[in-house]
Design a protein around this motif. Structure first.
Motif, mmCIF file in Angstrom:
data_model
loop_
_atom_site.group_PDB
_atom_site.id
_atom_site.type_symbol
_atom_site.label_atom_id
_atom_site.label_comp_id
_atom_site.label_asym_id
_atom_site.label_seq_id
_atom_site.Cartn_x
_atom_site.Cartn_y
_atom_site.Cartn_z
ATOM 1 N N THR A 215 27.459 23.703 38.914
ATOM 2 C CA THR A 215 26.998 22.673 39.859
ATOM 3 C C THR A 215 25.661 22.158 39.385
ATOM 4 N N SER A 216 25.543 20.890 39.379
ATOM 5 C CA SER A 216 24.285 20.281 38.921
ATOM 6 C C SER A 216 23.229 20.388 40.004
ATOM 7 N N LEU A 217 21.986 20.621 39.607
ATOM 8 C CA LEU A 217 20.835 20.713 40.542
ATOM 9 C C LEU A 217 19.852 19.596 40.234
ATOM 10 N N PRO A 218 19.134 19.176 41.212
ATOM 11 C CA PRO A 218 18.082 18.157 40.932
ATOM 12 C C PRO A 218 17.031 18.737 40.057
ATOM 13 N N LEU A 219 16.327 17.833 39.340
ATOM 14 C CA LEU A 219 15.306 18.273 38.407
ATOM 15 C C LEU A 219 14.143 18.952 39.110
ATOM 16 N N ASP A 220 13.807 18.447 40.360
ATOM 17 C CA ASP A 220 12.638 19.017 41.071
ATOM 18 C C ASP A 220 12.985 20.281 41.806
ATOM 19 N N ALA A 221 14.229 20.734 41.775
ATOM 20 C CA ALA A 221 14.606 21.957 42.490
ATOM 21 C C ALA A 221 14.240 23.137 41.628
ATOM 22 N N GLY A 222 13.602 24.123 42.242
ATOM 23 C CA GLY A 222 13.205 25.311 41.521
ATOM 24 C C GLY A 222 14.310 26.332 41.496
ATOM 25 N N CYS A 223 14.114 27.296 40.679
ATOM 26 C CA CYS A 223 15.097 28.374 40.635
ATOM 27 C C CYS A 223 14.812 29.335 41.759
ATOM 28 N N PRO A 224 15.821 29.887 42.330
ATOM 29 C CA PRO A 224 15.588 30.859 43.413
ATOM 30 C C PRO A 224 14.923 32.060 42.851
ATOM 31 N N PRO A 225 14.060 32.649 43.624
ATOM 32 C CA PRO A 225 13.310 33.810 43.121
ATOM 33 C C PRO A 225 14.247 34.966 42.920
ATOM 34 N N ALA A 226 13.833 35.761 42.020
ATOM 35 C CA ALA A 226 14.660 36.939 41.727
ATOM 36 C C ALA A 226 14.450 37.969 42.794
ATOM 37 N N PRO A 227 15.477 38.724 43.085
ATOM 38 C CA PRO A 227 15.333 39.739 44.129
ATOM 39 C C PRO A 227 14.330 40.777 43.705
ATOM 40 N N GLY A 228 13.543 41.195 44.716
ATOM 41 C CA GLY A 228 12.541 42.232 44.505
ATOM 42 C C GLY A 228 11.241 41.719 43.977
ATOM 43 N N HIS A 229 11.047 40.489 43.806
ATOM 44 C CA HIS A 229 9.767 39.939 43.307
ATOM 45 C C HIS A 229 9.155 39.036 44.378
ATOM 46 N N GLY A 230 8.648 39.547 45.487
ATOM 47 C CA GLY A 230 8.000 38.738 46.575
ATOM 48 C C GLY A 230 8.929 37.801 47.252
ATOM 49 N N ALA A 231 10.178 38.193 47.402
ATOM 50 C CA ALA A 231 11.144 37.309 48.054
ATOM 51 C C ALA A 231 10.838 37.234 49.549
ATOM 52 N N PRO A 232 11.099 36.065 50.151
ATOM 53 C CA PRO A 232 10.872 35.925 51.611
ATOM 54 C C PRO A 232 11.876 36.752 52.372
ATOM 55 N N ALA A 233 11.648 36.755 53.741
ATOM 56 C CA ALA A 233 12.542 37.512 54.639
ATOM 57 C C ALA A 233 13.934 36.954 54.538
ATOM 58 N N PRO A 234 14.884 37.755 54.876
ATOM 59 C CA PRO A 234 16.268 37.271 54.820
ATOM 60 C C PRO A 234 16.457 36.064 55.731
ATOM 61 N N PRO A 235 17.346 35.179 55.410
ATOM 62 C CA PRO A 235 17.572 33.988 56.246
ATOM 63 C C PRO A 235 18.055 34.332 57.649
ATOM 64 N N GLU A 236 18.736 35.464 57.843
ATOM 65 C CA GLU A 236 19.226 35.791 59.190
ATOM 66 C C GLU A 236 18.069 35.990 60.150
ATOM 67 N N GLU A 237 16.997 36.681 59.664
ATOM 68 C CA GLU A 237 15.839 36.921 60.539
ATOM 69 C C GLU A 237 15.143 35.614 60.888
ATOM 70 N N GLU A 238 15.002 34.770 59.882
ATOM 71 C CA GLU A 238 14.341 33.491 60.170
ATOM 72 C C GLU A 238 15.132 32.679 61.168
ATOM 73 N N LEU A 239 16.457 32.646 60.990
ATOM 74 C CA LEU A 239 17.264 31.863 61.928
ATOM 75 C C LEU A 239 17.209 32.450 63.328
ATOM 76 N N LYS A 240 17.243 33.798 63.405
ATOM 77 C CA LYS A 240 17.165 34.415 64.743
ATOM 78 C C LYS A 240 15.841 34.087 65.415
ATOM 79 N N ALA A 241 14.745 34.162 64.664
ATOM 80 C CA ALA A 241 13.426 33.833 65.257
ATOM 81 C C ALA A 241 13.383 32.384 65.702
ATOM 82 N N ALA A 242 13.967 31.466 64.886
ATOM 83 C CA ALA A 242 13.969 30.049 65.276
ATOM 84 C C ALA A 242 14.790 29.833 66.528
ATOM 85 N N VAL A 243 15.967 30.523 66.615
ATOM 86 C CA VAL A 243 16.819 30.374 67.817
ATOM 87 C C VAL A 243 16.082 30.865 69.055
#
Length: 456
Positions: free
Chosen positions: A56-84
């Motif tokens: 799948t092609s990505l836009p040029l300005d899109a960064g690569c997702p961070p590798a696991p275990g290197h300062g990765a943010p909280a899981p998306p489930e927690e963020e979505l639960k907090a937003a809800v």
């Protein structure tokens, strides 16, 4: 809502439920997709036989997702639960804010309906109709929360201003606007009349006060004059006999020539060496007026007698001795008669109406008048207190019969006759309680000086 992170009296507008559902659904789908992707990452990357990779092609300005275990943010489930949860809390707060604002608007609308009358009722009815139709008035407001808050503030202030204006007009006009015109005019007339009466009464009181102030000195002087006159009268009475209390203006009336009409003096005479007898009398009897008075003692019935009998002149008898007096009193008018006598040389004087008409001597000289006798008015005594002769009875009226134990001065006699001096007798005063009447004789109130003026 006030205290929930927004300014007091203001509220934030959230998207309608229809607008929020797609967002929430999208969020839930993203959460599900994220969960599946995580599960796939945890499985070993072993390619089954026959699998192939899809690029799948990505836009040029899109960064690569961070590798696991290197300062990765909280899981998306927690963020979505907090937003809800945050969205849910925000929705609840906005519901409470909308409910409280609707209650405030409803209360203000009710007040306007009561104050503005028909106009307020029509406005409230229109608002209620729009609400009944399900019109979302909050949806008509601008979408910007700041504008919503500002507009609600202006509306609230306008309602308060209109309410205060109506209350002020009600207080200012209730006393007159609520009254009919006729009643207001009648009250105004009544107030005018009362004010006129009050001013008139005040003027009258001021006039009376002025008159009283002006008359105070004259009234005081008149009162002092009356008091001085009373004091002088009391002094004169004190100089006389203590039994005399007042002049007692009365007369004894003996209208018939009989032997049973007479008056009697209760007091008797002491031993006298001189005397003065004065009286007022009025008679027109003929022939002769009779016997005005007689004094009898045991052994001498004619101790002192004044008599006009038949065609003889008036005679004064002392100890049965006689002196003829030049008096003329049978004209039916009041006359004042005074007779003086002293045992020294038996000298006598006769006064009529204050004028001395005769004098003499040798009338029972050196004979003292005996005490303890009886003094009778209107009859001649043949014995002590009795045996009256009708032919010698007095017919007429008499008053102010007084006896002194001295010879009065001619000046005093003149003053008594002119009614300028009141001198009661110090031996026999003319007082009501000292005179008894019998046989039909009567006592009547009279002022001899006034009646004498009528006779002139």
């Amino acid at each position: 809502r006030s205290g929930a992170g927004t300014p007091a009296g203001r509220s934030l507008r959230l998207p309608a439920r229809s607008e929020m559902l797609p967002v929430v659904a999208g969020l839930l789908l993203a959460v599900a997709a994220g969960g599946r992707a995580a599960e796939q990452q945890q499985q070993p990357r072993e390619s089954p036989p026959g699998s192939r990779f899809v690029c799948t092609s990505l836009p040029l300005d899109a960064g690569c997702p961070p590798a696991p275990g290197h300062g990765a943010p909280a899981p998306p489930e927690e963020e979505l639960k907090a937003a809800v949860l945050q969205l849910r809390e925000t929705v609840l707060q906005q519901k409470e804010t909308i409910g409280s604002q609707r209650e405030a608007i409803r209360e203000l609308t009710g007040k306007l309906s009561r104050c503005e009358g028909a106009d307020g009722k029509a406005a409230a009815g229109t608002w209620k109709k729009e609400a009944a139709k399900g019109k979302d008035t909050m949806g008509d407001l601008p979408r910007d929360p700041a504008q919503v808050i500002e507009q609600l503030s202006r509306t609230t202030q306008t309602l308060k201003d209109r309410l205060e204006s109506l209350e002020h007009q009600l207080r200012a006009n209730v006393s007159y606007a609520a009254l009919p015109n006729d009643l207001r005019e009648m009250l105004q007339r009544r107030l005018t009349d009362l004010e006129r009466q009050l001013l008139s009464k005040v003027a009258e009181l001021e006039d009376e006060k002025s008159l009283l102030h002006n008359e105070t000195s004259a009234h005081r002087q008149k009162t002092e004059t009356a008091l001085n006159a009373l004091l002088e009268r009391v002094s004169e009475l004190e100089k006389g006999n203590s039994a005399f209390k007042s002049p007692d203006e009365f007369k004894v009336s003996l209208p018939l020539r009989t032997n049973y009409l007479y008056g009697k003096i209760k007091k008797t005479l002491p031993e006298l060496y001189a005397f003065t007898v004065c009286l007022w009398l009025r008679s027109s009897a003929s022939p002769g007026i009779g016997t005005p008075f007689s004094y009898a003692v045991p052994g001498q019935a004619n101790e002192i007698v004044l008599i006009e009998w038949g065609n003889n002149p008036i005679e004064l008898l002392i100890n049965d001795k006689v002196a003829q007096l030049p008096l003329f009193i049978s004209d039916g008018k009041w006359h004042h008669i005074c007779i003086t006598w002293t045992t020294r040389d038996g000298m006598w004087e006769a006064f009529q109406d204050g004028e001395k008409l005769g004098t003499g001597e040798n009338l029972a000289p050196w004979h003292p008048i005996k005490p303890g006798g009886v003094l009778i008015l209107g009859q001649e005594q043949d014995t002590v207190g009795g045996r009256f002769d009708a032919t010698q009875a007095f017919v007429g009226e008499m008053s102010q019969f007084n006896i002194w134990d001295r010879v009065l001065k001619a000046e005093d006699i003149t003053n008594i006759a002119n009614c300028s001096t009141n001198m009661p007798g110090n031996i026999i005063p003319w007082v009501d309680n000292n005179v008894d009447v019998f046989g039909g004789a009567t006592k009547w109130p009279v002022e001899t000086c006034e009646e004498r003026l009528l006779d002139l």
